[in-house]
Design an enzyme around this catalytic site. Structure first.
Site: not given
Ligand code: ZN
Ligand code: ZN
Length: 1007
Positions: A55, A94, A538, A569, A573, A608, A611
Site C-alpha cells: 500500500p 497505507d 510498518w 522495502q 514491508w 536522488k 522536494k
C-alpha cells in the site's frame, strides 16, 4: 463517440499518442473493461495467483519512482491475466503512522508533540489526518488512471478502518499467546522531533552526513595518581550516563608514558592515536592483556555535579572496567566507555552484570532532574557543557569537529538518540531461525537484493513496535492500575463487552476514543487503562495478507504469488510481512513466493529526487503532458528493474517514440493495403494460405522469427528481465518486420493484378498473424496503443474478435513454424544484401538507382542462400543480374576494375558501378518517383489511390531525355494514369511543389 470500430479518424498520419490514449481511457471506462476482465478470469481460469497490494502511504503525491513500481505491477497483472490466471489485483492504502502525522503537522504548523496535543488536540488531529489521506488518495488514483494501471480500487483496503484494525489485532493475539509480545526496558532509537522510538528497520533507512564533536578525554584510575584510560567519543552527552569502561579481553593494551602521565590504549592504536593528537614525545612502558584490566575502578569525573551518579558509584559493579568482545581495537583508542542508558550494546553489557539502568531523560530527550547539573538540557545540547566540565577538571585531551555518517530520522531528518525506554516488543528474535528459513525459500530474481534482505533478517533483533503517537492502530493491551496485570483485547466486540462503561457518541478504534474505555481487572477488581501506545505503521501494512482478506480469501490467496516494491522495502514491508506471517501461522512460511525489488528513480543527472533539490518529478504532471505508453515503455526498457534509473523525460520522445511509431505505421501500412485488396481474416486465414501453397520463404522466415520472439519475451518476463523482453520486441518490430520483411514484400503488394491477388492476401495473412501477436505481446507494456490497434485494425476486419485486447490469450510459440535453418539462411542472405548497400555507398550510388550487375562471392552454401532467393535479391539489391564466385581472386581484372568490392569475413559483394543511359534514366525516374510518393503521403492520398495525373516542370534537357523512355514505368510506380513533363509551370490552377533533384530545382503537381 470517436472510438468506433469502423471509424478511421484516429489512425492519423502521424502517431499522436496523447489523443489516442484519451480515446482508449474513455473506451475502457465506458465498456468497463477492467471489471469485465476480472470477472472473466474469476469465472474461468487456469489457476489463481494471489496478490496483496503493497500500500502506498497517503502522505504525499506520487512521483515517477512510484509509477515505475506500479507499471511493473500492472504489467504482471495484464500479462498473467492473458495467460489465463485470476489474480485479486486489488488496491490498498497505507493511512496511519508517523509519515501521515508529520505531513499533517507540517500542514497545521505544529512545532512538536506537546504543541500538537495542547493546541490541536487528538480528536481534531485525527480528523485532519483523514482529510489529508483523502487528498493524496485522489492524486494516486489519478496517476493510476493516467498510467493505465488496472488495479481494482473498489476492493481497496484502508489500514485505518476498524475492520482492518481488528484483523491486524489478530497478529498481536497470536504473538501474545506464543509469548512473543511483551513489555521491556530496552535501548531504542528515538527521534527527538517526532518523539517516538523507531524500529531497527527504520533506523537503517536514514543515514546522513552530519557534524559532531570528536572528543578525546581521560578517565583516571582509582588509587593511581597519574594513570588514565584514554577514550574517544562523538557523543559527549553520554558521559552523563557513563557507568562502565570496556576493553577487549584478548587484545593487547599499552601503558604509554606521555610527559608525566600514563595512558592506557590498545597497543595497535598507540601510533595512530598519538599522530592524531600531534604527540611525538611518548614511550610504551609496558603492555598487558585486556583481560588483566578487568575489574579496575576509575574515577567518574562528575560525581560532584550529578548526585544520582554518586549514589550509583557506591555499587561495586559501577565505574569499573569490563571485558567485552564487541570492543573494536582497530578504531579510536580501543577503550570504550559504556552508557547503558544510551547504547544498545552498553545496555546488554549492563544487564549481564546487573548494573542498574540509568536513563535520566524525558520524552523530548531533555535530561531530567536525575541528571543533576545537566537537568533541563536537550541531550545533544549537553555536548558542549560536558566538554567544558572535562576541561575544567583537566581531563580533556583534544576536541574538534568531524563530519561522519550518522543515523537520522527517515521522516524528519533529526539526529537520532539512543536511550533506554519502556516499550512494547515483538520478540521476533526468538523465532529468527524460522523467519530466515521462510525467507530463504522466496524467489528474488536478482542476487544483490536477496543478499541484502537475508543479511538484514539474520541480525534477528527484537522489533520495538510501540510508538508514542496518536494516529495509528492502538495497542490493544489494558493494564491494571492496582495489580499491574495485563489483558489483550482482540476485537471491537470483545472490547465493548468488557468495557466498564459503554462509549458515548462516536466511537472508533483510535485515540482518543479507545483510551476512554476502561476495563475491570479480573484478578483484583481494579481499573484497567489502555497502555498509551499505537503501533509502528510498518506493522499495519505487514498485516495486510490477513487483514485485507476474509478468512476464506486468506486461504485461497496467501502465500501470494508475486510482489514488486522498491529496494528500500527489504527493511520495510518485505520484512514486516514476513515477521508477522511467521507469527500468525507459526510456520517457516513466507506470505509471498516471489519478491522483485526494483531500484530507485533518480533525476537525469543521477541525483536522488527530493522536494528540497527541486528535482522531484510529480507523476500526474508528467503523465498529463506525456504519453502513458511512452512512459511505460521507457521505464521498462531503459534499464534492468534492479538498477537505479536516471529518469530523463526528454528521452521519452527519442528511441521509445521511434519504436512505437514504427509499430503504429506498420499497422497503417497493413490496413491500407489489406482493405484495398479486400482481405478478410476469417477467409484468408493462415491455414488457407498454407493449403494453397501461397506462403514463401520470406513469410516463413518472419513467422519463425516471431515464434522465437514469443519464446524469449515470455521467458524474460518470467525472470523479470523486462528490459531484455523489450529489447527483443524492439528488434523484431524495427529490424525484422520494418527494415527487412516489409521491403521484401512491398514489391509484391504493389501490383494490383488479378492473378497475384491470392499471393497478396497471403502476405496480409502473415502480417495479420504477426501484428495480432505483437499486439498481445506489447499489451502488458503499452496497453493504450495495443487497445487502439486491436479495436481499429483487428476488430475492424474481424467482428468475431473479443471486446478488448486484454481478453486475448497470451501467445505460445508454434514449434511447427520454428525453422532455425531458414533463419540462418536469411541471416546470410540479408548480410549479402547489406553488403551491396555498402558497396554502393563506397561508390556513391544511391540505392534506388538500378545497376547492371552484382557478384555474390563466398562459400558455396552461402551462395546457395542467394540462389534460393535470387528474385528477391535482384529486387532488394536493385541490380539487373547476379553472378556468383567462390573467391574474389576468381574475378577477372576487367570486371573487378569496374566494380566496387566490399567484404565481411568470407562474404564479399562486388557491384558493377557503370551505368549506361538506360540505367541512368531509370535512376532519374526513381528519384522523381520517390519525391512524388513523399508528396502523395504529405497531401494525404491513400497509398492505394490512383491519381489522375502527375506533372513535372523545369526538368533540365539532359534529365528530360534520360527520363522520357521510363515515363510509363513511373506512372505505374506512383499510381497515376499519366505523367506529363512540361518545360515551365503552367498557370491553369495547378499547385506546384518545389523539390530538389541533385541540387537542381524541379516542380511537381499532382491531382
Ligand atoms: Zn523524526
Ligand atoms: Zn488488578
Amino acid at each position: 463517440m470517436k472510438f468506433e470500430a469502423d471509424s478511421r479518424q484516429w489512425l492519423a498520419q502521424g502517431y499522436n499518442p496523447l489523443e489516442l490514449e484519451q480515446n482508449v481511457r474513455d473506451f475502457w471506462q465506458k465498456s468497463r473493461t477492467a471489471e469485465k476482465l476480472e470477472q472473466m478470469r474469476l469465472k474461468t481460469n487456469k489457476g489463481v495467483l494471489g496478490y496483496v497490494e503493497g500500500p502506498p502511504t497517503l502522505n504525499g503525491y506520487p512521483h515517477v519512482g512510484h509509477v515505475r513500481g506500479r507499471v511493473m505491477k500492472d504489467l504482471r497483472y495484464r500479462w498473467k491475466a492473458m495467460q489465463g490466471f485470476y489474480s485479486p489485483f486489488w488496491a490498498g492504502w497505507d493511512c496511519q503512522g508517523l509519515p501521515v502525522e508529520l505531513e499533517v503537522e507540517r500542514e497545521l504548523g505544529v512545532k512538536n508533540k506537546k504543541d500538537l496535543l495542547e493546541r490541536v488536540g487528538e480528536e481534531r488531529f485525527v480528523a485532519e489526518c483523514k482529510k489529508t489521506i483523502q487528498k493524496y488518495y485522489e492524486a494516486w488514483r489519478q496517476a493510476d488512471f493516467k498510467a493505465g494501471v488496472l488495479i481494482n480500487d473498489s476492493k481497496a483496503y484502508w489500514t485505518y478502518l476498524d475492520a482492518y484494525i481488528e484483523r491486524e489485532w489478530r497478529y498481536l493475539n497470536r504473538a501474545w499467546d506464543q509469548g512473543l509480545l511483551g513489555e521491556g526496558y530496552y535501548v531504542v532509537a528515538y527521534c527527538p522531533h517526532c518523539q517516538t522510538s523507531l524500529s531497527n528497520a527504520e533506523v537503517g533507512m536514514g543515514y546522513e552526513e552530519v557534524e559532531d564533536p570528536s572528543l578525546y578525554f581521560k578517565f583516571k584510575l582509582e588509587k593511581e595518581k597519574t594513570a588514565y584510560f584514554l577514550v574517544w567519543t562523538t557523543m559527549p552527552f553520554t558521559l552523563v550516563t557513563d557507568l562502565m569502561l570496556a576493553v577487549h579481553p584478548e587484545a593487547e593494551y599499552a601503558k604509554v608514558k606521555v610527559k608525566d602521565e600514563t595512558w592506557i590504549i590498545a597497543r595497535q592504536r598507540v601510533a595512530p592515536t598519538m599522530q592524531e593528537l600531534g604527540l611525538e614525545d611518548y614511550e610504551i612502558a609496558e603492555t598487558v592483556l585486556g583481560a588483566e584490566l578487568e575489574g579496575l575502578r576509575y574515577e567518574y569525573p562528575f560525581l560532584d555535579v550529578v548526585p544520582k551518579q554518586k549514589e550509583l558509584d557506591r555499587q561495586s559493579t559501577v565505574h569499573t572496567v569490563v571485558c567485552e568482545s564487541f570492543v573494536d581495537v582497530t578504531a579510536a583508542t580501543g577503550v570504550v566507555h559504556l552508557a547503558p542508558g544510551n547504547g544498545e550494546e552498553d545496555f546488554i553489557a549492563s544487564q549481564k552484570r546487573s548494573v542498574p539502568v540509568y536513563a535520566p531523560f524525558d520524552d523530548e530527550v531533555n535530561f531530567s532532574k536525575d541528571a543533576g547539573m545537566f537537568a533541563g538540557l536537550f541531550a545533544r545540547d549537553a555536548d558542549g557543557v560536558v566538554v567544558e566540565e572535562l576541561r575544567k577538571r583537566g581531563l580533556l585531551v583534544s576536541v574538534k569537529r568531524i563530519s561522519h555518517e550518522y543515523p537520522t530520522c527517515w521522516r524528519s531528518h533529526h539526529k537520532l538518540v539512543w536511550f533506554a525506554r519502556r516499550e512494547y516488543y515483538l520478540w521476533t528474535n526468538k523465532i529468527n531461525s524460522r523467519i530466515v528459513e521462510a525467507a530463504e525459500q522466496v524467489q528474488y530474481y536478482f542476487e544483490p537484493p536477496k543478499n541484502r534482505f537475508l543479511a538484514f533478517l539474520r541480525e534477528g533483533k527484537p522489533w520495538c513496535f510501540s510508538r508514542e503517537r496518536v494516529w495509528g492502530t492502538p495497542l490493544p493491551i489494558w493494564k491494571c492500575r492496582k495489580c499491574e496485570s495485563k489483558v489483550l483485547v482482540s476485537s471491537r466486540k470483545e472490547l465493548l463487552e468488557k468495557a466498564l462503561e459503554p462509549p458515548e457518541g462516536h466511537f472508533e478504534l483510535h485515540k482518543p476514543w479507545i483510551d476512554r474505555i476502561k476495563l475491570k481487572c479480573e484478578k483484583c477488581g481494579g481499573v484497567m487503562h489502555r497502555e498509551p501506545f499505537v503501533l509502528d505503521t510498518w506493522h499495519n501494512s505487514g498485516a495486510s495478507p490477513y487483514a485485507r482478506f476474509t478468512d476464506e480469501e486468506f486461504e485461497r490467496y496467501v502465500p501470494v504469488d508475486f510482489l514488486v516494491e522498491a529496494i528500500d522495502q527489504t527493511r520495510g514491508w518485505a520484512n514486516t510481512l514476513l515477521l508477522e506471517h511467521v507469527i500468525l501461522t507459526e510456520k517457516a512460511e513466507s506470505p509471498f513466493k516471489a519478491f522483485l525489488f526494483y531500484g530507485h528513480a533518480l533525476d537525469e543527472k543521477g541525483r536522488k529526487m527530493s522536494k528540497s533539490l527541486g528535482n522531484f518529478i510529480d507523476a500526474n504532471e508528467v503523465l498529463g503532458k506525456c504519453s502513458a505508453d511512452l512512459f511505460r515503455f521507457y521505464i521498462l526498457w531503459k534499464c534492468s528493474p534492479i538498477d537505479s534509473m536516471n529518469f530523463d523525460v526528454k528521452e521519452l520522445n527519442k528511441r521509445p517514440y521511434q519504436i512505437l511509431s514504427t509499430l503504429y505505421h506498420l499497422y497503417r501500412f497493413f490496413i491500407q493495403n489489406a482493405e484495398y485488396d479486400g482481405f478478410d481474416p476469417q477467409k484468408h486465414t493462415f491455414d488457407w494460405a498454407k493449403e494453397n501453397s501461397l506462403l514463401r520463404q520470406t513469410d516463413r522466415w518472419l513467422l519463425s522469427k516471431l515464434q522465437a520472439t514469443i519464446k524469449l519475451v515470455t521467458e524474460t518476463l518470467e525472470s523479470c528481465e523486462f528490459n531484455v523482453a523489450l529489447s527483443e520486441l524492439e528488434l523484431f518490430v524495427v529490424d525484422f518486420l520494418s527494415r527487412q520483411y516489409v521491403p521484401m514484400v512491398r514489391h509484391e503488394l504493389w501490383s494490383d493484378e488479378e492473378e497475384t491477388q491470392n499471393r497478396r492476401l497471403s502476405i496480409y495473412a502473415t502480417l495479420w498473424q504477426t501484428l495480432k501477436t505483437l499486439d498481445t505481446l506489447f499489451n502488458p507494456i503499452t496497453p493504450f496503443l495495443c487497445e487502439a490497434m486491436y479495436q481499429q485494425v483487428h476488430r475492424a476486419l474481424d467482428k468475431t474478435l473479443l471486446d478488448s485486447v486484454n481478453f486475448e490469450e497470451w501467445p505460445s510459440p508454434d514449434e511447427e513454424l520454428l525453422d532455425s535453418q531458414l533463419e540462418q539462411d536469411f541471416d546470410t542472405f540479408l548480410k549479402y544484401v547489406s553488403l551491396t548497400y555498402s558497396a554502393r555507398q563506397t561508390a556513391k550510388l544511391k540505392r534506388r538507382w538500378p545497376l547492371k550487375k552484382a557478384i555474390v562471392i563466398g562459400p558455396k552454401n552461402a551462395q546457395e542462400t542467394v540462389k534460393m532467393l535470387e528474385g528477391l535479391f535482384l529486387e532488394l539489391a536493385n541490380v539487373k543480374t547476379v553472378e556468383y564466385a567462390d573467391s574474389p581472386a576468381e574475378i577477372s581484372s576487367e570486371t573487378g576494375g569496374k566494380g566496387s568490392l566490399v567484404s565481411e569475413n568470407d562474404l564479399h559483394v562486388l557491384v558493377d558501378v557503370q551505368r549506361d543511359r538506360s540505367l541512368q534514366g531509370e535512376g532519374v525516374m526513381r528519384d522523381l518517383a520517390r519525391r512524388v510518393q513523399a508528396l502523395r503521403k504529405e497531401l494525404g492520398f491513400m497509398p492505394t489511390e490512383i491519381l489522375e495525373a502527375v506533372d513535372l516542370a523545369e526538368l533540365d534537357d539532359e534529365n528530360t531525355k534520360l527520363l522520357k523512355p521510363h515515363l510509363k514505368a513511373m506512372a505505374e510506380l506512383v499510381r497515376t494514369k499519366d505523367v506529363h513533363v512540361q518545360e515551365s509551370r503552367s498557370k491553369a490552377g495547378k499547385k506546384w511543389y518545389e523539390v530538389n533533384l541533385d541540387s537542381k530545382k524541379v516542380y511537381i503537381a499532382i491531382h
